[in-house]
Design an enzyme around this catalytic site. Structure first.
Site, PDB file in Angstrom:
ATOM      1  N   GLU A  72      89.283  12.897  67.811  1.00  0.00           N
ATOM      2  CA  GLU A  72      89.336  12.704  66.175  1.00  0.00           C
ATOM      3  C   GLU A  72      90.410  13.594  65.760  1.00  0.00           C
ATOM      4  O   GLU A  72      91.112  13.255  65.008  1.00  0.00           O
ATOM      5  CB  GLU A  72      88.197  12.612  65.555  1.00  0.00           C
ATOM      6  CG  GLU A  72      87.947  12.325  64.308  1.00  0.00           C
ATOM      7  CD  GLU A  72      86.767  12.323  63.513  1.00  0.00           C
ATOM      8  OE1 GLU A  72      86.535  12.119  62.211  1.00  0.00           O
ATOM      9  OE2 GLU A  72      85.761  12.972  64.373  1.00  0.00           O
ATOM     10  N   ALA A 121      80.681  13.969  58.228  1.00  0.00           N
ATOM     11  CA  ALA A 121      79.608  14.680  59.226  1.00  0.00           C
ATOM     12  C   ALA A 121      80.535  15.971  59.867  1.00  0.00           C
ATOM     13  O   ALA A 121      79.872  16.717  60.498  1.00  0.00           O
ATOM     14  CB  ALA A 121      78.883  13.761  60.313  1.00  0.00           C
ATOM     15  N   SER A 122      81.483  15.733  59.921  1.00  0.00           N
ATOM     16  CA  SER A 122      82.450  16.955  60.712  1.00  0.00           C
ATOM     17  C   SER A 122      84.163  16.990  60.092  1.00  0.00           C
ATOM     18  O   SER A 122      84.452  16.069  59.043  1.00  0.00           O
ATOM     19  CB  SER A 122      82.804  16.303  62.157  1.00  0.00           C
ATOM     20  OG  SER A 122      83.706  15.291  62.359  1.00  0.00           O
TER      21      SER A 122
END
Length: 529
Positions: free
Chosen positions: A182, A223-224
């Site tokens: 990602e 979430a990240s």
């Protein structure tokens, strides 16, 4: 004594035959047919037009923790150093939450896609549906679900795969991408749309720009969060966060790290869990990051049900128990308490360390901050590049506004986001300054952007660019002056005409030779008498 004139039988007979009208017409037709055949063949061979193989399309579904976004990309079927020159042509936000929210009813996950997929069918030419590859990449939300409930995560993906197999596209699977992937794909996207990989020269040819530095990428999801950049200093040997990326004939050595549980939503849950751990005899919990005049109730399951907060669960944990948070709008206390979300002490004064003991070389050069970074800055009425002082001033000013004042302050008011902007602003401060080590001097090198041109800054474009390395290039199309079926038909017609004419001329010549022999025999018989 008679003098007999001698003659060549075939020549005289052929001449007499060819001097007659049918023979002349046949000879003319034969010559015209031969000229037409030779001319058409030369045109067909010497003047073909080589056309580019057209466009290819690809579809990526960015299945994030809070929402899914569908992107349609296109690129010329021929490639530039094995990588397609990709552009975004369409974007569609899927209604509802992220696919990880379908943990308890995975069969319903694909239903939310239907409206967007219908629009995708309209965007991609129908005759290319079968050759258009479609991918779904799930990020941190599904990474957490897989750690928490692997069976549920698998069932959600299987449900999605079953849905897309019934669609006309070339579905290539639904997968959970790693945090490192990602980060890399986000970096590729940022540099691609900023023209750091390719640019058009005066002749409209794609070339690698001379002397252009790459841009670091800062991505903040639900979430990240990811940081990716080309480090100026030599990185630690065998560092797990070092990745080599090859695009358009060049190779880049990249530092990238993804911090699980440090996206905005999960970080806020960690913050709320920390507030609940503070000793208090009051029924309501004060939240200095929520606006004054705002209150909301959450179940303990909402706060502690995540893998990111389960270690903070109280001993007497009851997931259905409700707790109310009261906003006090105190920016100073908010900043102070948000720092506890991070473990800065784990680095123990190490320079090449961000937080939680994670290795990181010194940041350098320009950066682009997108996704949650951009939306928070936009809520503070900031965009592009600005000073750290401006960010702090805007954060303090925003956090002092009461809940009733926020609708007039925000261009688009949504309770879930509006109540959290103050927290997000102070969270971003700690992440960038105390975590990544941006300073007063280097902060202005960060640009807070949502998109460049018509392309959104998201990992999905980088994902598509990487995939075009694996998609075969299209073969050039040869456009002939005359379509092959027509050419073959005309060729056969005039060849047949020429052969018939030639056969007819041979027949005439043979007939007159026979007649001439008969006349000669008759003349000799008369002479002998």
């Amino acid at each position: 004594m008679f003098t007999v004139m001698t003659r060549q039988p075939c020549e005289q007979a052929g001449f007499r035959a060819l001097s007659r009208t049918p023979a002349i017409v046949t000879l003319v037709v034969l010559l015209v047919s031969i000229v037409v055949l030779v001319t058409l063949t030369l045109i067909q061979i010497r003047h073909p037009q080589v056309l580019p193989p057209g466009l290819k399309y690809g579809v990526v579904l960015d299945a994030g923790s809070s929402r899914t976004t569908v992107y349609v990309y296109q690129w010329p079927a021929e490639k530039e150093n094995n990588t397609g020159v990709v552009s975004q042509t369409f974007r569609c936000s899927v209604k509802g939450s992220g696919i990880s929210s379908y943990e308890n009813n995975p069969q319903d996950a694909p239903k939310a896609f239907e409206d967007c997929i219908l629009k995708v069918k309209e965007q991609v030419p129908e005759h290319l549906h079968g050759s258009t590859r479609i991918y779904l990449g799930a990020t941190a939300g599904m990474r957490l679900l897989r750690l928490q409930n692997e069976t549920a995560a698998r069932e959600v993906l299987e449900s999605i795969q079953s849905y897309f197999k019934s669609q006309p596209f070339d579905f290539r699977g639904a997968q959970i991408i790693s945090g490192q992937e990602e980060g890399v794909y986000g970096w590729i996207t940022a540099n691609y749309i900023m023209g750091n990989f390719l640019e058009k020269n005066l002749w409209h040819m794609w070339v690698h720009p001379h002397g252009v530095d790459t841009t670091g990428a800062l991505d903040l999801g639900g979430a990240s969060t990811q940081i990716s950049f080309v480090a100026g200093e030599k990185m630690e040997p065998n560092a797990s966060d070092t990745v080599q990326v090859s695009l358009y004939g060049y190779t880049y050595t990249l530092y990238t790290h993804s911090f699980q549980c440090y996206g905005q939503n999960e970080a806020e849950k960690k913050f709320l869990a920390m507030l609940l751990q503070s000793p208090s005899t009051e029924a309501n919990i004060s939240n200095p990051c929520y606006p004054q005049g705002y209150s909301t109730a959450f179940t303990l399951g909402h706060v502690f049900g995540s893998l990111c907060t389960e270690k903070q669960r109280p001993e007497s944990y009851n997931s259905s128990k409700s707790v109310t948070f009261m906003g006090t709008g105190d920016p100073r206390l908010c900043r102070e308490k948000v720092a506890s979300v991070f473990d800065f002490n784990a680095c123990q004064e190490q320079d090449a360390c961000s937080f939680d003991g994670i290795y990181q070389p010194k940041v350098q050069g320009p950066f682009v901050a997108f996704a949650g970074f951009y939306y928070t800055a936009s809520a503070l009425n900031l965009s592009g590049s600005f000073s750290l002082t401006s960010f702090n001033d805007s954060s303090w000013d925003f956090c002092r506004h009461t809940w009733s004042e926020l609708p007039a302050l925000l261009s688009r008011f949504d309770e879930t986001y509006a109540r959290s902007y103050c927290f997000s602003a102070h969270y971003i401060y700690h992440l960038l300054v105390n975590g990544y080590k941006f300073t007063e001097e280097t902060w202005p090198q960060i640009r807070f952007e949502k998109e460049v041109g018509n392309s959104s800054i998201a990992w999905s474009l980088g994902y598509m660019l990487s995939l075009t390395n694996q998609i075969p290039a299209g073969s050039p199309l040869i456009h002939l002056p005359i379509q092959p079926p027509v050419f073959m038909g005309v060729l056969a017609f005039f060849t047949a005409i020429a052969l018939l004419c030639l056969a007819f001329l041979l027949y005439l010549c043979s007939s007159f030779r026979t007649k001439e022999r008969s006349e000669n025999a008759f003349d000799q018989a008369v002479d002998s008498d």
